[in-house]
Design an enzyme around this catalytic site. Sequence first.
Site, short mmCIF file in Angstrom:
data_model
loop_
_atom_site.label_atom_id
_atom_site.label_comp_id
_atom_site.label_asym_id
_atom_site.label_seq_id
_atom_site.Cartn_x
_atom_site.Cartn_y
_atom_site.Cartn_z
N ASP A 24 78.80 -56.91 39.79
CA ASP A 24 80.05 -57.18 39.06
C ASP A 24 80.19 -56.23 37.88
O ASP A 24 79.27 -56.10 37.07
CB ASP A 24 80.05 -58.65 38.58
N SER A 77 87.74 -59.46 38.85
CA SER A 77 86.93 -60.13 39.88
C SER A 77 87.78 -60.80 40.95
O SER A 77 87.42 -60.79 42.13
CB SER A 77 86.08 -61.24 39.24
N ASP A 167 89.68 -59.14 27.77
CA ASP A 167 90.42 -58.21 28.63
C ASP A 167 91.17 -57.20 27.76
O ASP A 167 91.83 -56.28 28.29
CB ASP A 167 91.41 -58.96 29.53
N ARG A 282 95.98 -66.21 37.11
CA ARG A 282 94.67 -66.17 37.77
C ARG A 282 94.04 -67.56 37.83
O ARG A 282 94.14 -68.34 36.88
CB ARG A 282 93.75 -65.19 37.06
N LYS A 357 79.53 -66.78 38.22
CA LYS A 357 80.12 -65.92 39.25
C LYS A 357 80.03 -66.55 40.64
O LYS A 357 80.35 -65.89 41.63
CB LYS A 357 79.43 -64.55 39.28
N ASP A 426 78.78 -56.99 34.18
CA ASP A 426 80.09 -57.48 33.77
C ASP A 426 79.99 -58.48 32.62
O ASP A 426 80.65 -58.32 31.58
CB ASP A 426 80.80 -58.15 34.95
N HIS A 430 81.17 -57.64 28.78
CA HIS A 430 82.27 -58.32 28.09
C HIS A 430 81.90 -58.75 26.67
O HIS A 430 82.78 -59.06 25.88
CB HIS A 430 82.68 -59.58 28.85
N ASP A 467 83.06 -54.85 42.19
CA ASP A 467 84.45 -55.32 42.25
C ASP A 467 85.37 -54.53 41.32
O ASP A 467 86.58 -54.51 41.52
CB ASP A 467 84.53 -56.83 41.97
N HIS A 468 84.80 -53.88 40.30
CA HIS A 468 85.58 -53.10 39.32
C HIS A 468 84.60 -52.56 38.31
O HIS A 468 83.43 -52.98 38.29
CB HIS A 468 86.63 -53.99 38.61
N HIS A 496 87.25 -54.68 31.35
CA HIS A 496 87.02 -53.87 32.55
C HIS A 496 87.62 -52.48 32.33
O HIS A 496 88.26 -52.23 31.32
CB HIS A 496 87.68 -54.52 33.77
O1 LIG Z 1 87.49 -64.01 33.16
C1 LIG Z 1 86.80 -63.10 32.71
O2 LIG Z 1 85.60 -63.25 32.41
C2 LIG Z 1 87.46 -61.77 32.45
O3 LIG Z 1 88.76 -61.97 32.02
C3 LIG Z 1 87.50 -60.95 33.68
O4 LIG Z 1 86.23 -60.82 34.27
P1 LIG Z 1 86.02 -60.95 35.84
O5 LIG Z 1 87.29 -60.54 36.46
O6 LIG Z 1 84.90 -59.97 36.12
O7 LIG Z 1 85.63 -62.34 36.11
MN LIG Z 2 84.16 -58.95 38.15
MN LIG Z 3 84.60 -59.29 34.06
#
Ligand SMILES: O=C(O)[C@H](O)COP(=O)(O)O
Ligand SMILES: [Mn+2]
Ligand SMILES: [Mn+2]
Length: 511
Positions: A24, A77, A167, A282, A357, A426, A430, A467-468, A496
Site C-alpha cells: 500500500d 486505496s 489527503d 468513499r 487495511k 502508506d 500518512h 495501489d498508489h 498519496h
Molecule cells: O483514508 C485514508 O487513510 C486516506 O485518506 C487514504 O489512504 P488509502 O486510500 O491508502 O486508504
Molecule cells: Mn492505499
Molecule cells: Mn493511504
Amino acid sequence: MDNWKLKEHPQLSRNNIVAVVVLDGWGEFKPDKYNCIHVADTPTMDSFKKSAPGRWRLLRAHGSAVGLPTEDDMGNSEVGHNALGAGRIFAQGAKLVDLALASGKIYQDEGFNYIKPSFETGTLHLIGLLSDGGVHSRLDQLQLLLKGASERGAKRIRLHILTDGRDVLDGSSVGFVETIEKDLAELRGKGVDAQIASGGGRMYVTMDRYENDWDVVKRGWDAQVLGEAPHKFKSAVEAVKKLREQPNANDQYLPPFVIVDENGKAVGPIVDGDAVVTFNFRADRMVMLAKALEYEDFDKFDRVRFPKIRYAGMLQYDGELKLPSHYLVSPPEIDRTSGEYLVHNGVRTFACSETVKFGHVTFFWNGNRSGYFDSNLEEYVEIPSDSGITFNVQPKMKALEIAERAKKAILSRRFHQVRVNLPNSDMVGHTGDIEATVVACKAADEAVKIIIDAIEKVGGIYLVTADHGNAEDMVKRNKSGEPLLKDGNIQVLTSHTLKPVRFLNCLLEMF
Ligand SMILES: O=C(O)[C@H](O)COP(=O)(O)O
Ligand SMILES: [Mn+2]
Ligand SMILES: [Mn+2]
C-alpha cells in the site's frame, strides 16, 4: 445464466499457487532523500529492479487510469483495489457525484427526495471530510450540494466538519473552514439559517474504518448528534485555529468540538425529524457512522439518543449490506470481480491484512461488498491492528505477522490464490514522519521476502504491486521537482502521490 467458467491457461496449470502482494502506498520516484523507499534498506524489492523490464513494468495508478475524474487526482486505496480486484476500470464515486451534480440528477433521484420532506420543519445536517483531497470527498461538491439543497427548500442547515491533513497538507484545515464559512455567510444573506455545528480531526473523530476503534465514531456521534464535546467555540474558524495552537496539534487528530450560541448551547445537535447526509463518496470510512445512524439494533457504543431522522449517504457505501439504504448517487456497479470468478471456478482463496487495511483485500477487492462469496472456498484473516496510536510509533505494524500468515497459507497448499495488503509505506507515510516511514518500508520489504520465499518453496507464482504512491515522495515540490519551501522549511507531504507503481511477477516475460 451468467457464464463464469474460466478458460484453462495455455501454459499455467490451475494447480499453481499464486501470491498477490499489494504494497500500500509504494510508488516509483527518483532517488532522493524524501523518497523513503529509496532511503530504506529494501533488498528484496531492489533485487527486482535489476530484472526490469523482463519482470516488471510501471503502471499508472492515478487519474483516469483508475476511474478518477481528472489526471490531477492521486490514486487511493479504494479505486486502486477496486481496479485490481475487478481487473477493470469503473467511473468512481468522485466522478459519479460530479456528473450527478452537474446534470442536477442528484436532486431528482430517490435519495434526495427521501430526505426532502425534513426540510419543511427540520434541519439538514451534512457530515463529512472538509478538504479538496478528492479521496473521500471534495469541497466543491459540498459547496454545490449546499447551494442545491438550499435552493430546493432546506431552510436550516448544519455542517459537521472533519478536518483532513492526510489527503492534503497539514494546516490546510483553516483555509477550508474559512472558505466554507464564506459560503455559509452567503446563504445566511439569502435567509437560510446555515452554520457549522461541530467538528474534529478525521482520524480522531468519525472516520475510523473496518471497526478498528469505535471510540473514534463515538466521539463524532457525541458532537454531531448529542451536541457534546470537550471543546466549545463560537465559530469553527476560531475552533480550528485555537486547537491547532496546542502542542503537536495536527489536522488529522484535532479533538472534537461543538459550536455554541451566546448561551453556551450547541447550535446543531441532530434531533427527531432532521435530515442527515454524509457527503463523503468513499465508502470505508463512512460505513461505521452509517451503521450508527441507520441501525435500530446497535451495540457498538451507547448512542444515548437515537434520533428518528431521514438519512442518506452521498453513495451507498456497502453493496452487500445495502448500507445506507438511501443515497444521493448510485455507486459504481463493480460486478464480476476476480474473487467472484474464482469461487465460481472452485479456486480456493486466502486474503489477509491487518485491520486498518483488511477491507482493502476483501471489501474493496470484491467491489465494495462485505463478506464472502463462498465461505467454503475463501478464508479471510484479519490481524488486529494496534488502535489508538499513530503508526509512526510502530512503523513495522503487523507486516511480519501478515507475511507469516500468508506463508502458512501458501505452504499449506490449501489455497490457489493468497493475497495480502502490506500497509506500512502508506499508513506511516500518512503520518508525515520521514524517519518512521523509512523503517516502515524496510518492514514491508522483509514481509515481501517471506512471502516470495514461501512461494518459491511450492513452485508458485507471485505478483507484487501497489495501489498508489505515497512513501516514495514525502515532500511538496515545485514544478521543477524541487522541494517547495514555506518560511524556509520543507512542507511534508502526508498524502498519496500521482506517481506510477510497479507491477512485477516472476513470469512477466510469458505474457
Ligand atoms: O483514508 C485514508 O487513510 C486516506 O485518506 C487514504 O489512504 P488509502 O486510500 O491508502 O486508504
Ligand atoms: Mn492505499
Ligand atoms: Mn493511504
